[in-house]
Write an enzyme that holds these catalytic residues in place. Structure first.
Site, PDB file in Angstrom:
ATOM      1  N   TRP A   4      40.870 -15.948  57.536  1.00 59.62           N
ATOM      2  CA  TRP A   4      40.105 -14.807  57.986  1.00 59.62           C
ATOM      3  C   TRP A   4      41.168 -13.882  58.591  1.00 59.62           C
ATOM      4  O   TRP A   4      42.121 -14.359  59.199  1.00 59.62           O
ATOM      5  CB  TRP A   4      39.161 -15.173  59.122  1.00 59.62           C
ATOM      6  CG  TRP A   4      38.026 -16.125  58.901  1.00 59.62           C
ATOM      7  CD1 TRP A   4      37.831 -17.282  59.600  1.00 59.62           C
ATOM      8  CD2 TRP A   4      36.891 -15.991  58.025  1.00 59.62           C
ATOM      9  NE1 TRP A   4      36.654 -17.864  59.187  1.00 59.62           N
ATOM     10  CE2 TRP A   4      36.062 -17.098  58.226  1.00 59.62           C
ATOM     11  CE3 TRP A   4      36.495 -15.025  57.082  1.00 59.62           C
ATOM     12  CZ2 TRP A   4      34.873 -17.290  57.533  1.00 59.62           C
ATOM     13  CZ3 TRP A   4      35.315 -15.218  56.386  1.00 59.62           C
ATOM     14  CH2 TRP A   4      34.507 -16.336  56.611  1.00 59.62           C
ATOM     15  N   HIS A  18      39.045 -14.305  62.944  1.00 60.29           N
ATOM     16  CA  HIS A  18      39.525 -15.293  63.914  1.00 60.29           C
ATOM     17  C   HIS A  18      39.133 -14.921  65.342  1.00 60.29           C
ATOM     18  O   HIS A  18      38.767 -15.793  66.135  1.00 60.29           O
ATOM     19  CB  HIS A  18      41.039 -15.467  63.786  1.00 60.29           C
ATOM     20  CG  HIS A  18      41.415 -16.302  62.607  1.00 60.29           C
ATOM     21  ND1 HIS A  18      41.193 -17.659  62.557  1.00 60.29           N
ATOM     22  CD2 HIS A  18      41.944 -15.971  61.404  1.00 60.29           C
ATOM     23  CE1 HIS A  18      41.585 -18.142  61.385  1.00 60.29           C
ATOM     24  NE2 HIS A  18      42.048 -17.138  60.670  1.00 60.29           N
ATOM     25  N   ASP A  59      48.963 -17.538  62.058  1.00 58.76           N
ATOM     26  CA  ASP A  59      49.307 -16.800  60.837  1.00 58.76           C
ATOM     27  C   ASP A  59      50.667 -16.109  60.951  1.00 58.76           C
ATOM     28  O   ASP A  59      51.338 -15.886  59.950  1.00 58.76           O
ATOM     29  CB  ASP A  59      48.233 -15.754  60.514  1.00 58.76           C
ATOM     30  CG  ASP A  59      47.059 -16.386  59.785  1.00 58.76           C
ATOM     31  OD1 ASP A  59      47.241 -17.428  59.135  1.00 58.76           O
ATOM     32  OD2 ASP A  59      45.950 -15.829  59.880  1.00 58.76           O
ATOM     33  N   ARG A 117      53.456 -19.193  60.969  1.00 54.00           N
ATOM     34  CA  ARG A 117      53.776 -19.811  59.671  1.00 54.00           C
ATOM     35  C   ARG A 117      54.816 -19.030  58.881  1.00 54.00           C
ATOM     36  O   ARG A 117      55.429 -19.553  57.957  1.00 54.00           O
ATOM     37  CB  ARG A 117      52.511 -19.981  58.819  1.00 54.00           C
ATOM     38  CG  ARG A 117      51.939 -18.652  58.377  1.00 54.00           C
ATOM     39  CD  ARG A 117      50.872 -18.774  57.314  1.00 54.00           C
ATOM     40  NE  ARG A 117      50.174 -17.514  57.142  1.00 54.00           N
ATOM     41  CZ  ARG A 117      50.631 -16.502  56.389  1.00 54.00           C
ATOM     42  NH1 ARG A 117      51.758 -16.617  55.727  1.00 54.00           N
ATOM     43  NH2 ARG A 117      49.941 -15.387  56.316  1.00 54.00           N
ATOM     44  N   HIS A 129      46.794 -24.729  56.894  1.00 53.74           N
ATOM     45  CA  HIS A 129      45.698 -23.769  57.039  1.00 53.74           C
ATOM     46  C   HIS A 129      44.546 -24.000  56.058  1.00 53.74           C
ATOM     47  O   HIS A 129      43.564 -23.267  56.092  1.00 53.74           O
ATOM     48  CB  HIS A 129      46.203 -22.330  56.875  1.00 53.74           C
ATOM     49  CG  HIS A 129      47.120 -21.874  57.975  1.00 53.74           C
ATOM     50  ND1 HIS A 129      46.851 -20.770  58.769  1.00 53.74           N
ATOM     51  CD2 HIS A 129      48.296 -22.373  58.430  1.00 53.74           C
ATOM     52  CE1 HIS A 129      47.828 -20.613  59.641  1.00 53.74           C
ATOM     53  NE2 HIS A 129      48.718 -21.575  59.452  1.00 53.74           N
ATOM     54  N   HIS A 173      42.741 -21.377  65.837  1.00 55.04           N
ATOM     55  CA  HIS A 173      42.895 -20.752  64.524  1.00 55.04           C
ATOM     56  C   HIS A 173      42.235 -21.577  63.401  1.00 55.04           C
ATOM     57  O   HIS A 173      41.517 -21.041  62.556  1.00 55.04           O
ATOM     58  CB  HIS A 173      44.380 -20.560  64.221  1.00 55.04           C
ATOM     59  CG  HIS A 173      44.627 -19.813  62.946  1.00 55.04           C
ATOM     60  ND1 HIS A 173      44.595 -18.443  62.869  1.00 55.04           N
ATOM     61  CD2 HIS A 173      44.878 -20.255  61.684  1.00 55.04           C
ATOM     62  CE1 HIS A 173      44.817 -18.066  61.623  1.00 55.04           C
ATOM     63  NE2 HIS A 173      44.992 -19.146  60.878  1.00 55.04           N
ATOM     64  N   ASP A 214      39.682 -21.006  60.084  1.00 57.92           N
ATOM     65  CA  ASP A 214      40.041 -21.241  58.676  1.00 57.92           C
ATOM     66  C   ASP A 214      39.121 -22.249  57.993  1.00 57.92           C
ATOM     67  O   ASP A 214      38.724 -22.044  56.838  1.00 57.92           O
ATOM     68  CB  ASP A 214      41.494 -21.735  58.573  1.00 57.92           C
ATOM     69  CG  ASP A 214      42.499 -20.598  58.684  1.00 57.92           C
ATOM     70  OD1 ASP A 214      42.089 -19.423  58.633  1.00 57.92           O
ATOM     71  OD2 ASP A 214      43.701 -20.897  58.816  1.00 57.92           O
ATOM     72  N   HIS A 249      39.084 -21.606  51.972  1.00 59.77           N
ATOM     73  CA  HIS A 249      40.161 -22.429  52.538  1.00 59.77           C
ATOM     74  C   HIS A 249      39.962 -23.901  52.228  1.00 59.77           C
ATOM     75  O   HIS A 249      40.764 -24.746  52.622  1.00 59.77           O
ATOM     76  CB  HIS A 249      40.264 -22.230  54.054  1.00 59.77           C
ATOM     77  CG  HIS A 249      41.056 -21.025  54.413  1.00 59.77           C
ATOM     78  ND1 HIS A 249      42.310 -21.084  54.975  1.00 59.77           N
ATOM     79  CD2 HIS A 249      40.784 -19.718  54.251  1.00 59.77           C
ATOM     80  CE1 HIS A 249      42.768 -19.851  55.155  1.00 59.77           C
ATOM     81  NE2 HIS A 249      41.864 -19.007  54.723  1.00 59.77           N
ATOM     82  N   HIS A 260      40.039 -14.223  47.546  1.00 58.79           N
ATOM     83  CA  HIS A 260      40.301 -14.860  48.837  1.00 58.79           C
ATOM     84  C   HIS A 260      40.493 -13.800  49.929  1.00 58.79           C
ATOM     85  O   HIS A 260      39.874 -13.869  50.999  1.00 58.79           O
ATOM     86  CB  HIS A 260      41.546 -15.749  48.738  1.00 58.79           C
ATOM     87  CG  HIS A 260      41.802 -16.564  49.965  1.00 58.79           C
ATOM     88  ND1 HIS A 260      41.738 -17.926  49.979  1.00 58.79           N
ATOM     89  CD2 HIS A 260      42.095 -16.189  51.229  1.00 58.79           C
ATOM     90  CE1 HIS A 260      41.993 -18.368  51.206  1.00 58.79           C
ATOM     91  NE2 HIS A 260      42.226 -17.320  51.985  1.00 58.79           N
ATOM     92  N   ASP A 317      38.375 -12.943  53.352  1.00 57.23           N
ATOM     93  CA  ASP A 317      39.060 -12.967  54.648  1.00 57.23           C
ATOM     94  C   ASP A 317      38.903 -11.666  55.412  1.00 57.23           C
ATOM     95  O   ASP A 317      38.696 -11.672  56.622  1.00 57.23           O
ATOM     96  CB  ASP A 317      40.573 -13.148  54.443  1.00 57.23           C
ATOM     97  CG  ASP A 317      40.982 -14.601  54.295  1.00 57.23           C
ATOM     98  OD1 ASP A 317      40.151 -15.488  54.534  1.00 57.23           O
ATOM     99  OD2 ASP A 317      42.159 -14.824  53.941  1.00 57.23           O
TER     100      ASP A 317
HETATM  101 ZN   LIG Z   1      45.070 -19.375  58.739  1.00 59.41          ZN
END
Ligand SMILES: [Zn+2]
Ligand SMILES: *[C@@H]1O[C@H](CO)[C@@H](O)[C@H](O)[C@H]1NC(C)=O
Ligand SMILES: *[C@@H]1O[C@H](CO)[C@@H](O)[C@H](O)[C@H]1NC(C)=O
Length: 296
Positions: free
Chosen positions: A21, A26, A62, A65, A77, A133, A137, A143, A170, A174
């Site tokens: 998202w 989030h 996010d 990562r 995730h 988080h 997800d 996801h 996707h 999101d």
């Molecule tokens: Zn994520």
């Protein structure tokens, strides 16, 4: 105009859309969670985040990562169910959870790390940020789907090519869906969407559903509850997200009928993620208290 929209590289879209998202989704989950947190959970989270509100750290994972230190966490995730939507949807840990981990093992791992006194403060703090988080997800159906890399390789249009943009399925779930639902892409928009959702959880359309959403809620079951939630999200791939197959959406403008049909699912999933997170943090805070009181 048209050229610009089409020229956005697939790689850029993938990088942007592959993991969650967006900010609004989030943050909405975090604001909803906060409403259901008890005093002990508020004290624990405020301590571990040095007073920063949950919504402000909800997208930290996010960013993390993409850093060299955080690269390992990219696979955490999601879980790529290798099922066959729309005919067959299911999540199987042995088949679908990567050897480096997946969102199901990550939720179990970071839950226990929040409670682990042998870790540094910053490690426990990061564990909480991951949990906030990942509850977002895991509620995003794509996801929990491996087909076309969770829909990242299904190209769709958001609006027509004159005024709209070429995105992937996707990324649309999101961001475009959530930002349109919230009426903006700011924390303030997320906060007001959360207030709406909370009203429905308390007295509206989610009132009688929410107990079922948290029927699994024991932090002691390891991967048990996150696995059930991944399954719950994945089921929506067959019933809603790809109910009519990839053909329904591929290359099509999904901002009209498809959005209208699916936005109630988006909203409900944000409600689920937030409500589950609030109660989960209460359970963690309770375990933290028991730990202290049982100390000699
Ligand atoms: Zn994520
Ligand atoms: C648990 O989290 C730590 C810290 O981020 C990580 O190094 C480790 O690989 C994780 N373990 C599992 C099983 O996910
Ligand atoms: C594209 O969408 C805009 C806004 O809805 C509309 O005004 C315009 O006529 C559409 N163009 C085409 C070619 O359909």
């Amino acid at each position: 105009m048209k050229v610009t929209a089409v020229a956005i590289s697939a790689a850029a879209l993938f990088a942007q859309g592959a993991y969650s998202w967006g900010l609004v989704g989030h943050a909405t989950v975090a604001y909803v969670a906060q409403n259901y947190m008890n005093g002990a959970a508020r004290i624990l989270t405020s301590h571990l985040l040095s007073g920063t509100p949950l919504a402000e750290i909800a997208s930290w994972a996010d960013t993390f990562r993409t850093t060299p230190d955080g690269r390992f966490s990219a696979v955490l995730h999601y879980i790529d169910a290798n099922d066959k939507p729309p005919q067959k949807c299911n999540v199987k840990m042995e088949r679908d959870c990567a050897s480096e981990g997946c969102i199901v093992t990550a939720i179990a791992n970071y839950t226990s790390r929040i409670l682990d006194d042998t870790l540094d403060f910053s490690e426990r703090s990061d564990a909480l940020k991951f949990i906030v988080h990942f509850f977002g997800d895991i509620s995003q159906p794509l996801h929990t789907e491996g087909l076309a890399v969770g829909g990242n390789e299904i190209s769709v249009l958001w609006g027509n090519l004159t005024t709209g943009a070429k995105v992937n399925l996707h990324a649309a779930w999101d961001r475009q869906f959530v930002d349109t639902l919230a009426g903006g892409n700011t924390l303030a928009a997320a906060n007001s969407l959360a207030k709406n959702i909370i009203a429905d959880l308390d007295t509206g359309i989610y009132k009688d559903l929410k107990a079922g959403w948290t029927s699994c809620g024991s932090i002691k079951r390891g991967t048990g509850c996150p696995k059930a939630w991944a399954q719950d999200s994945n089921r929506l791939i067959c019933s809603n997200v790809l109910a009519n197959g990839v053909e329904e959406v591929e290359g099509k403008d999904i901002s009209g009928d498809y959005y209208a049909a699916n936005v109630p699912i988006v909203r409900q999933q944000l409600a689920k993620g937030g409500y589950r997170l609030g109660l989960w943090l209460n359970a963690i805070a309770k375990a933290e208290q028991l730990k202290c009181s049982s100390r000699p």
